[in-house]
Each structure stands twice: as structure tokens, then as C-alpha cells.
Design a protein around this motif. Structure first.
Motif, PDB file in Angstrom:
ATOM      1  N   PHE A  67      -7.113   4.253 -14.630  1.00  0.00           N
ATOM      2  CA  PHE A  67      -7.283   5.658 -13.532  1.00  0.00           C
ATOM      3  C   PHE A  67      -8.196   4.608 -12.447  1.00  0.00           C
ATOM      4  N   TYR A  68      -8.050   3.466 -12.620  1.00  0.00           N
ATOM      5  CA  TYR A  68      -9.108   2.954 -12.306  1.00  0.00           C
ATOM      6  C   TYR A  68      -8.559   2.525 -10.533  1.00  0.00           C
ATOM      7  N   PRO A  69      -8.722   2.297  -9.622  1.00  0.00           N
ATOM      8  CA  PRO A  69      -7.387   1.540  -8.466  1.00  0.00           C
ATOM      9  C   PRO A  69      -6.859   0.463  -8.947  1.00  0.00           C
ATOM     10  N   LEU A  70      -5.920  -0.565  -7.782  1.00  0.00           N
ATOM     11  CA  LEU A  70      -5.166  -1.666  -7.849  1.00  0.00           C
ATOM     12  C   LEU A  70      -5.597  -2.181  -6.313  1.00  0.00           C
ATOM     13  N   ALA A  71      -7.041  -3.319  -6.587  1.00  0.00           N
ATOM     14  CA  ALA A  71      -7.106  -3.485  -4.859  1.00  0.00           C
ATOM     15  C   ALA A  71      -7.551  -5.118  -5.579  1.00  0.00           C
ATOM     16  N   GLY A  72      -6.868  -5.702  -4.283  1.00  0.00           N
ATOM     17  CA  GLY A  72      -7.004  -7.077  -5.365  1.00  0.00           C
ATOM     18  C   GLY A  72      -5.614  -8.081  -4.647  1.00  0.00           C
ATOM     19  N   ALA A  73      -5.454  -9.258  -5.000  1.00  0.00           N
ATOM     20  CA  ALA A  73      -4.437 -10.184  -5.086  1.00  0.00           C
ATOM     21  C   ALA A  73      -3.121  -9.436  -6.164  1.00  0.00           C
ATOM     22  N   LEU A  74      -2.331  -9.870  -5.726  1.00  0.00           N
ATOM     23  CA  LEU A  74      -1.200  -8.976  -6.520  1.00  0.00           C
ATOM     24  C   LEU A  74      -0.522 -10.184  -7.105  1.00  0.00           C
ATOM     25  N   PRO A  75      -0.734  -9.630  -8.780  1.00  0.00           N
ATOM     26  CA  PRO A  75      -0.418 -11.117  -9.604  1.00  0.00           C
ATOM     27  C   PRO A  75       1.175 -12.333  -8.857  1.00  0.00           C
TER      28      PRO A  75
ATOM     29  N   ALA B  84       0.246 -12.635  -1.454  1.00  0.00           N
ATOM     30  CA  ALA B  84       0.201 -11.127  -1.322  1.00  0.00           C
ATOM     31  C   ALA B  84      -1.228 -10.079  -2.280  1.00  0.00           C
ATOM     32  N   PHE B  85      -1.154  -8.882  -1.633  1.00  0.00           N
ATOM     33  CA  PHE B  85      -2.179  -7.889  -2.065  1.00  0.00           C
ATOM     34  C   PHE B  85      -1.532  -6.557  -2.619  1.00  0.00           C
ATOM     35  N   VAL B  86      -2.603  -5.823  -2.502  1.00  0.00           N
ATOM     36  CA  VAL B  86      -2.128  -4.742  -3.955  1.00  0.00           C
ATOM     37  C   VAL B  86      -3.548  -3.639  -3.370  1.00  0.00           C
ATOM     38  N   LEU B  87      -3.019  -2.273  -3.030  1.00  0.00           N
ATOM     39  CA  LEU B  87      -4.028  -1.855  -2.634  1.00  0.00           C
ATOM     40  C   LEU B  87      -3.165   0.177  -2.933  1.00  0.00           C
ATOM     41  N   GLY B  88      -3.895   0.682  -3.570  1.00  0.00           N
ATOM     42  CA  GLY B  88      -3.772   1.817  -4.051  1.00  0.00           C
ATOM     43  C   GLY B  88      -3.984   2.395  -5.744  1.00  0.00           C
TER      44      GLY B  88
ATOM     45  N   ALA C  41       0.607  -1.511   0.320  1.00  0.00           N
ATOM     46  CA  ALA C  41      -0.176   0.182  -0.053  1.00  0.00           C
ATOM     47  C   ALA C  41       0.217   1.400   0.161  1.00  0.00           C
ATOM     48  N   ALA C  42       1.817   1.437  -0.927  1.00  0.00           N
ATOM     49  CA  ALA C  42       2.687   2.040  -0.883  1.00  0.00           C
ATOM     50  C   ALA C  42       2.646   3.457  -2.080  1.00  0.00           C
ATOM     51  N   GLY C  43       1.390   3.181  -2.191  1.00  0.00           N
ATOM     52  CA  GLY C  43       1.502   4.671  -3.250  1.00  0.00           C
ATOM     53  C   GLY C  43       1.879   4.747  -4.264  1.00  0.00           C
ATOM     54  N   ALA C  44       2.971   5.964  -4.431  1.00  0.00           N
ATOM     55  CA  ALA C  44       3.319   6.302  -5.670  1.00  0.00           C
ATOM     56  C   ALA C  44       5.102   5.409  -5.750  1.00  0.00           C
ATOM     57  N   TRP C  45       4.838   4.833  -4.772  1.00  0.00           N
ATOM     58  CA  TRP C  45       6.127   3.966  -4.745  1.00  0.00           C
ATOM     59  C   TRP C  45       5.722   1.891  -4.834  1.00  0.00           C
ATOM     60  N   LEU C  46       4.359   1.759  -5.236  1.00  0.00           N
ATOM     61  CA  LEU C  46       3.970   0.462  -5.160  1.00  0.00           C
ATOM     62  C   LEU C  46       5.220   0.379  -6.427  1.00  0.00           C
ATOM     63  N   ARG C  47       5.032   0.215  -7.138  1.00  0.00           N
ATOM     64  CA  ARG C  47       6.248   0.141  -8.908  1.00  0.00           C
ATOM     65  C   ARG C  47       7.326  -0.575  -7.842  1.00  0.00           C
ATOM     66  N   PRO C  48       8.322   0.297  -6.973  1.00  0.00           N
ATOM     67  CA  PRO C  48       9.705  -0.465  -7.613  1.00  0.00           C
ATOM     68  C   PRO C  48       9.065  -1.336  -5.077  1.00  0.00           C
ATOM     69  N   VAL C  49       8.163  -1.682  -4.971  1.00  0.00           N
ATOM     70  CA  VAL C  49       8.414  -2.031  -3.711  1.00  0.00           C
ATOM     71  C   VAL C  49       8.050  -3.859  -4.703  1.00  0.00           C
TER      72      VAL C  49
END
Length: 366
Positions: A308-316, A321-325, A195-203
Motif C-alpha cells: 500500500f505504498y506508491p510505485l515511484a521510480g524506474a520501471l524494473p 522507463a518509469f512508473v508512478l502510481g 502513470a495509468a492508475g488502476a490500468w498500470l498492470r496491463p500497460v
């Protein structure tokens, strides 16, 4: 013996903290880790606008629920429901306004169109060059600088472990869960939420996942204290202006005008090329701003994906692992979608559908 958490949340903004609180209510043992201070990313540097009139149609049910969450938080986050007007200054802008606000009203937002006479009576300080205007009584604002303070207290009240200035530098994953490399030593957890916001990609890259996350560098400005100029939240049909006067007399001006920089390089840079037209549009709408002194302008990174819609669910591709942002307008929706994500992790049926991170990211205009 090393403590094993039920879930580690990477990112201590609104969404990460709201999710941690929800899973804790459901009996899980979470830990929240943030590379900076809680609520000091996008959650703490935005203009604080809570306007249904600037939300996308498909996200309206989430925004309505988010508004209720902010109202419930109340004074603790500086919540004010003032109502809000969105303005059009040309016939073309009026067409945009009617088309977009009609769709949002059909989606459940209490938006109506008002006459010039009604607008002048309610907000006499606005320019008389308004061609059309819409109104929403639910619009308002909160104080984004109180975000971290609020969630820090909530986590403490629920005895949820959190660590600030604690970047995660590596993640190992095996059948037993995740081991996170941090400045406080290894952190072990059975599940992981990004749930790292703009830092989601590197995380996400620490887990070998490439998320199509981009970052906008939104600019906000604040004036010195002024006599009463406007009592509601003011926007523009193009979305290029949000403005409100706070109780102390200062006026906050935003609208998504872009600065420079990337999340990986640190704080963004304000540029005169975008701040000047943003302030010019604000002064055009509210002529009394011509006497204002701008005290400060700053930037904040807003994450998004191509649709431009959320990421909210299981990390592929990564079990447990899950992702939200990546919620455009995430300040409004954040507390609610964090709760939904918590329900999903608890294996409960969320009240509203989530947004599959494995979807096809086609651009959408609505």
C-alpha cells in the motif's frame, strides 16, 4: 519527419500531468496520452477529501506537501480548508483513534484530541454518542470533478501536447527509445512514464513487466441539497467514513466501501450491500442525514500494491522507463509526488525519497 518527444506520459491523471508539467519546467518536451479524458479516472471520481488524519504515517511528509499544493491551486480546484474531526463511537474505536492519530501527530500532522464539549460546540449536528474525537485544522476538500479542467488548462498554458481518448495499444522499445501505437499514429519518445492508475498492470505488460497492481472499487454517494448540517470534514476511527457538506448544501459520503468490477471491464458497479452500511454510518454520525435524499452513488478504481505504498521510480528491467502510481490517498499526495517524479526523471535529487518499484512488496499495517 516524425517528432520525437523527450518523454511520453501514459495516463492523464493528477500524477501524470503534474510530472509532465515538472519535466517541461526543466526543459524537456513531454506528451501526455490518456485512454479517456484528463483527470477522469481516480483523480476525478473520488470524494475530494484532503484529510491528514486518514493518511499513513510514512506518507505524512508527502501528504503535508500535497496539502500545500492544493492550497496553492485554490479556487481553480474548489479547494476549501475547513478543518476536520475523526470520531470514535466505542472504547475499542477510541483506542484505535488514540494510537493512530498519536503516531500521525508525531510524524508532523497538526492533530490534537478534543473533548466532547468542544466537539458539540463546533459541530452541534453530530451525534452525542461520540466517545473520543481528534481534530486537524489543515483538513478540507477540493472538487475532484475540476481535476481534468484544471490540468488541461495548465498543459495548454505550458504548450504541452496531450491527447485524450487515445489509448496506447502497443509499445516497441529499442536503443533509440519507445514507439507507442495509438489512434493518432505512432508516438515516439526517448523516455516513458507509466502513470495509468488502476490500468498500470496491463500497460506495464506491454513492456513485458508484471507489476503487482490491484484495484479497489471505492464507492461515493451524494445527497440533494440540505440545510447546514456540518461545517468540517468528518471521518471515523476505522477509516470507513469520510463526509463533508459542500457550499451548495449537498453532502458527499465516502469511506472506501467497495463496489464490484475491474478496470479492464470498464466502470465499476455500485452495490446495495456496501452503500447501505456506508450511508447508515454517515447517518449515525450526523442524524440530520435521515431527511436527505441520495441523488447518486458511483464507483472509482483506486490502484494499490500489496504494501500500500506508491510505485515511484524506474520501471524494473526497462531502460529509460518509469512508473508512478498506486498511492493510497493519491488525490492528496498526487500533485506533489508528480513533481518529485519529474525531478527524478530530470536527474535531480528529489526533495523526499521516492518508492522503488523493484522493492519486495511485504504487507505493512501502519
Amino acid at each position: 519527419m516524425t517528432r520525437i518527444y523527450d518523454i511520453a506520459v501514459i495516463g492523464g491523471g493528477i500524477m501524470g500531468c503534474a510530472c509532465a508539467l515538472r519535466v517541461a519546467e526543466g526543459g524537456m518536451l513531454p506528451i501526455v496520452l490518456d485512454q479517456g479524458d484528463l483527470g477522469q479516472g481516480a483523480s476525478g471520481v473520488n470524494a475530494g477529501t484532503l484529510s491528514l488524519q486518514i493518511k499513513r504515517v510514512r506518507l505524512m511528509p508527502y501528504a503535508l506537501k500535497g496539502h500545500h499544493e492544493w492550497a496553492r491551486m485554490g479556487n481553480a480546484v474548489g479547494f476549501h480548508k475547513t478543518g476536520g474531526y475523526t470520531l470514535a463511537f466505542t472504547e475499542h474505536e477510541a483506542e484505535l483513534l488514540y494510537e493512530r492519530q498519536r503516531l500521525k501527530a508525531e510524524a508532523g500532522a497538526p492533530i490534537s484530541f478534543v473533548s466532547a464539549q468542544t466537539l458539540r460546540k463546533a459541530e452541534p449536528g453530530l451525534t452525542q454518542k461520540v466517545v473520543a474525537a481528534s481534530y486537524c485544522p489543515e483538513d478540507g476538500y477540493a472538487n475532484s470533478s475540476l481535476t481534468g479542467q484544471y490540468y488541461r488548462r495548465r498543459l495548454q498554458d505550458q504548450s504541452i501536447s496531450y491527447h485524450e481518448r487515445c489509448p496506447v495499444t502497443a509499445v516497441d522499445h529499442d536503443s533509440n527509445g519507445f514507439t507507442l501505437a495509438t489512434p493518432i499514429g505512432p508516438v515516439r519518445a526517448r523516455r516513458l512514464l507509466l502513470a495509468a492508475g488502476a490500468w498500470l498492470r496491463p500497460v506495464a505488460a506491454l513492456l513485458g513487466v508484471d507489476l503487482p497492481v490491484r484495484a479497489r472499487v471505492n464507492t461515493v454517494s451524494v445527497t440533494g441539497r440540505m440545510p447546514p448540517l456540518v461545517s468540517t470534514v468528518i471521518g471515523h476511527a476505522t477509516g470507513l467514513l469520510t463526509m463533508k457538506q459542500k457550499a451548495n448544501g449537498t453532502v458527499l459520503v465516502g469511506g472506501g466501501w467497495q463496489g464490484r468490477g475491474t478496470p479492464q471491464a470498464g466502470r465499476g458497479q455500485v452495490t446495495a450491500e456496501t452503500v447501505v452500511p456506508n450511508l447508515a454510518l454517515a447517518q449515525y454520525a450526523l442524524p440530520g442525514l435521515g431527511n436527505a435524499r441520495v441523488l447518486r452513488s458511483w464507483t472509482g478504481f483506486e490502484a494499490n500494491v500489496p504494501d500500500f505504498y506508491p510505485l515511484a521510480g524506474a520501471l524494473p528491467g526497462v531502460e529509460n522507463a518509469f512508473v508512478l502510481g498506486c498511492v493510497r490517498g493519491g488525490y492528496t499526495i498526487g500533485p506533489y509526488i508528480g513533481r518529485l517524479m519529474g525531478d527524478f526523471i530530470l536527474s535531480r535529487e528529489p526533495e523526499l525519497p521516492l518508492f522503488d518499484p523493484a522493492r519486495n512488496f511485504d504487507e505493512e499495517a501502519t
